[in-house]
Design an enzyme around this catalytic site. Structure first.
Site, PDB file in Angstrom:
ATOM      1  N   ASN A   1       0.871  -1.166   0.000  1.00 32.13           N
ATOM      2  CA  ASN A   1       0.000   0.000   0.000  1.00 32.13           C
ATOM      3  C   ASN A   1       0.912   1.221   0.000  1.00 32.13           C
ATOM      4  OD1 ASN A   1      -1.457   2.299   0.923  1.00 32.13           O
ATOM      5  ND2 ASN A   1      -3.095   0.975   1.682  1.00 32.13           N
TER       6      ASN A   1
ATOM      7  N   GLU B   1      -3.889   1.938  -2.972  1.00 32.52           N
ATOM      8  CA  GLU B   1      -4.012   3.359  -2.647  1.00 32.52           C
ATOM      9  C   GLU B   1      -3.060   4.212  -3.487  1.00 32.52           C
ATOM     10  OE1 GLU B   1      -5.567   5.287   1.165  1.00 32.52           O
ATOM     11  OE2 GLU B   1      -4.251   3.706   1.937  1.00 32.52           O
TER      12      GLU B   1
ATOM     13  N   ASP C   1      -3.827  -5.011   0.566  1.00 34.24           N
ATOM     14  CA  ASP C   1      -4.151  -4.455   1.874  1.00 34.24           C
ATOM     15  C   ASP C   1      -5.568  -4.921   2.205  1.00 34.24           C
ATOM     16  OD1 ASP C   1      -4.860  -2.993   4.083  1.00 34.24           O
ATOM     17  OD2 ASP C   1      -4.465  -1.032   3.196  1.00 34.24           O
TER      18      ASP C   1
ATOM     19  N   ASN D   1      -6.976  -4.760   5.199  1.00 29.17           N
ATOM     20  CA  ASN D   1      -7.563  -4.061   6.334  1.00 29.17           C
ATOM     21  C   ASN D   1      -8.192  -5.059   7.308  1.00 29.17           C
ATOM     22  OD1 ASN D   1      -7.166  -1.160   6.364  1.00 29.17           O
ATOM     23  ND2 ASN D   1      -8.262  -1.117   4.414  1.00 29.17           N
TER      24      ASN D   1
ATOM     25  N   ASP E   1      -1.520  -6.461   5.667  1.00 33.63           N
ATOM     26  CA  ASP E   1      -1.207  -6.656   4.250  1.00 33.63           C
ATOM     27  C   ASP E   1      -0.845  -8.125   4.042  1.00 33.63           C
ATOM     28  OD1 ASP E   1      -0.970  -3.648   3.191  1.00 33.63           O
ATOM     29  OD2 ASP E   1      -0.065  -3.784   5.186  1.00 33.63           O
TER      30      ASP E   1
ATOM     31  N   ASP F   1       2.720   4.556   5.273  1.00 34.38           N
ATOM     32  CA  ASP F   1       2.537   3.953   6.595  1.00 34.38           C
ATOM     33  C   ASP F   1       2.499   2.424   6.515  1.00 34.38           C
ATOM     34  OD1 ASP F   1       0.153   4.235   5.211  1.00 34.38           O
ATOM     35  OD2 ASP F   1      -0.899   5.312   6.801  1.00 34.38           O
ATOM     36  N   HIS F   2       2.530   1.868   5.288  1.00 35.01           N
ATOM     37  CA  HIS F   2       2.646   0.435   5.058  1.00 35.01           C
ATOM     38  C   HIS F   2       4.036   0.124   4.491  1.00 35.01           C
ATOM     39  CE1 HIS F   2      -1.845  -0.502   5.001  1.00 35.01           C
ATOM     40  NE2 HIS F   2      -1.843   0.813   4.891  1.00 35.01           N
TER      41      HIS F   2
END
Length: 263
Positions: A7, A34, A151, A153, A222, A251-252
């Site tokens: 991501n 994203e 990802d 989530n 992930d 942030d990933h």
């Protein structure tokens, strides 16, 4: 073959990091989530200059997925079946020929976050996961190596987050969410990372806030889910967490699976 999911949290903002990582890590296939841009805005020239083919399924400002590969896919399909009214760009499938081994099917997905739970976002998340389950079940019938990478989530188990109590009321960790994830496993898909290690404090996401990265307050959301034909060829996995320390990071971080197709 090295296959990764990442991501990127805005490909234009991270293009220097992405290019550096592609040079350093040299994955064969990369699923990005994203990308946060329409197809025409994707910085493909910089990536093509590194020897990668680019396929995108973009959306203005948010969502969006892309598949980068050293060889061109034979076919590409955009959008997860099951809801013709769903306009969010969250899914793309590519089929690659592996000489002497037939087809390799790669699905890049960005599963809905689902928060706040008391809004329409959580039912949408669960409905999306049910569509994914049906799609995955249909694809298993092909008896091909299939990788559902992205990802999700979803925090699958308590040891996949730094503190389960922090996440117990979050859409990423609610029982219904985790059960929907387990349904993929019950179909016959294997969580690549957990097939190779039982290590704790193994994360792929650290929030930008509250010093999460230096404190290692992360979560593992992930995942690369492998069909039996892909799982049989799995040789190793890694989480390339060092990129989280780079300047202007996502942030990933990339999660990688090595699949051996032999000679």
């Amino acid at each position: 073959m090295k296959i990764a999911t990442w991501n990127i949290n805005g490909v234009k903002a991270r293009i220097e990091n992405l290019c550096q990582w592609l040079k350093d890590s040299s994955p064969d296939i990369v699923c990005l989530q994203e990308i946060k841009t329409v197809d025409e805005g994707f910085p493909r020239l910089e990536i093509e200059a590194l020897g990668y083919h680019v396929e995108t399924h973009g959306q203005k400002g948010f969502n969006g997925v892309a598949i980068l590969s050293k060889t061109k896919p034979d076919e590409v399909t955009r959008g997860l079946p099951g809801d013709d009214g769903d306009e969010q760009a969250r899914f793309m499938e590519a089929v690659f020929s592996v000489p002497g081994h037939g087809a390799l099917r790669i699905c890049c997905l960005y599963l809905p976050n689902g928060n706040p739970v008391d809004t329409e976002k959580y039912p949408y998340k669960l409905a999306w996961m049910e569509r994914l389950r049906k799609f995955a079940g249909d694809r298993l019938a092909l008896e091909e190596p299939i990788i559902l990478a992205g990802d999700y989530n979803v925090i699958p188990e308590p040891h996949d987050c730094f503190d389960p109590k922090v996440w117990e009321n979050d859409a990423l960790f609610l029982p219904q969410t985790r059960q929907a994830f387990r349904q993929l496993e019950h179909l016959g898909f294997t969580d690549a990372v957990r097939a190779t290690t039982d290590a704790v404090k193994l994360y792929s996401f650290w929030d930008y806030q509250a010093g999460a990265w230096p404190k290692n307050n992360g979560i593992r959301i992930d995942h690369l889910m492998l069909s039996p034909e892909a799982a049989d060829r799995l040789t190793a996995t890694s989480i390339e967490k060092h990129v989280r320390a780079w300047e202007k990071p996502s942030d990933h971080v990339p999660v990688v699976a090595h699949i051996d197709f032999g000679s």
